[in-house]
Write an enzyme that holds these catalytic residues in place. Sequence first.
Site, PDB file in Angstrom:
ATOM      1  N   HIS A 132       0.884  -1.316   0.167  1.00  0.00           N
ATOM      2  CA  HIS A 132      -0.002  -0.090   0.634  1.00  0.00           C
ATOM      3  C   HIS A 132       1.097   0.915  -0.207  1.00  0.00           C
ATOM      4  CE1 HIS A 132      -3.832  -1.277   0.203  1.00  0.00           C
ATOM      5  NE2 HIS A 132      -3.795  -2.259   1.750  1.00  0.00           N
ATOM      6  N   CYS A 162       0.313   2.677  -4.690  1.00  0.00           N
ATOM      7  CA  CYS A 162      -0.839   3.994  -5.036  1.00  0.00           C
ATOM      8  C   CYS A 162       0.190   4.851  -4.588  1.00  0.00           C
ATOM      9  CB  CYS A 162      -2.262   3.476  -4.053  1.00  0.00           C
ATOM     10  SG  CYS A 162      -3.293   2.974  -4.664  1.00  0.00           S
TER      11      CYS A 162
END
Length: 431
Positions: free
Chosen positions: A260, A303
Amino acid sequence: MTGNVNIEKLDLQDQLQWLREIIENSRDSLTTEVMSQKLEAFIEKLVANKVLTRFNQKKVLEISSTEERIDKISQALVTKGWASFETARKILYDTYPSLQGVWDENNVENIPIFSLKYENDNAASALVATDGPDNVQGVEVTDGPSSSTANPVKGLVDNAQSRFSVLPSYSMTKRRHKGLCLIINNENYVKARDNGIQLKDRRGSTKDADETQKLFKSLGFNVERQQNMTKSSLDRLLNMITAFDGLSQYNCFVAVFLSHGENEVLNCVDGHEKKIDDIIDKFKGSNCPHLNGIPKWFIVQACRGKEFNEEVTTVEHDAPGDDDFAELQSKKPISIPACADFYISYATAPGYYSFRHKAKGSWFIQALIDVVSKYHFIEDVNTMMTRVNRKVAFGHQTFMDTEDVYGYVRQMPCHVNMLTGSLYLHASYHV
């Protein structure tokens, strides 16, 4: 021989360029239907004539798909040089008469004109750019004879040769080991949730990690893989690796982060953030001298924000041309910037989400694996990553129905190139 261009007299880099183009242009002709019947006999002839080794043969025959066997043979031939290719071509035409001509030089149209060496003045006159003026008499040739019979096109070729040089590529054979690949796979975020930070588990990431590990092992890299790292464990690992004396034995370093992330940070599994710039900084020449002058490729699947890359409609457009450059070469020790020799591949552009399939893995990593597996024999990393950009941008979309976005969204990978030469992942490519 093509026209008056004697390929045997070209330098190695130009020969390899011809080989790459000839083999790439023949892919559609070397079909399974034509070659499946006598393929093993063809391979045996290549080995008997010392075009391929027994090791090459073993690797090809381990593959069950005929199409993949043909690709593997083609990839191997690119690395063997022009003389071996000519032998292979004769064997191909003798074995498969219906394929006569598919490996001929005259099938190639897009070799750069400034890379050719001509045997006489008239050779260049056959090479006329289709988008240039029909009459070239007004072109001033500064380095040719002043006689009115001088060939202006040849003057342009010679002038181009004096202005351009082959971009050097990194050696994959200078040091003992080809490369080291570090894979960090952060998939389980239960510790983050225990700390009150709501990060979901990254289902599908193990597939990315497994296939990335398989890819780099197949490329001859040593692979070190770590799972579910907290910020403190990641810091310890990075400190250990950058201080490792054995790094001086590797020709290339690759680090893959599956995690992440947001706004240029990675989210470790305990929810704490680690700046990507801080990670890269540890491997700069001033902090990790063992990797000075060695290519360092960082691959980041995470991301980089909360924006969606919405679809737009476009029209076809021409790609920009190459910029002029001057090559500075020296065999003496030289000083280089501390941040030189890095290539950083991000799954998405700054500020945007990246996407991952819960079973198939992430769009970006799966595209990267597919492209590198197919093209690492004939293309450098920067070219392959342009293919990855295209594959992700045009090949994937997903529908979003949120307060901010209603419609299909896509993803655009992004790369930062600080290399000082071409990075080929096959050992034969270096000058």
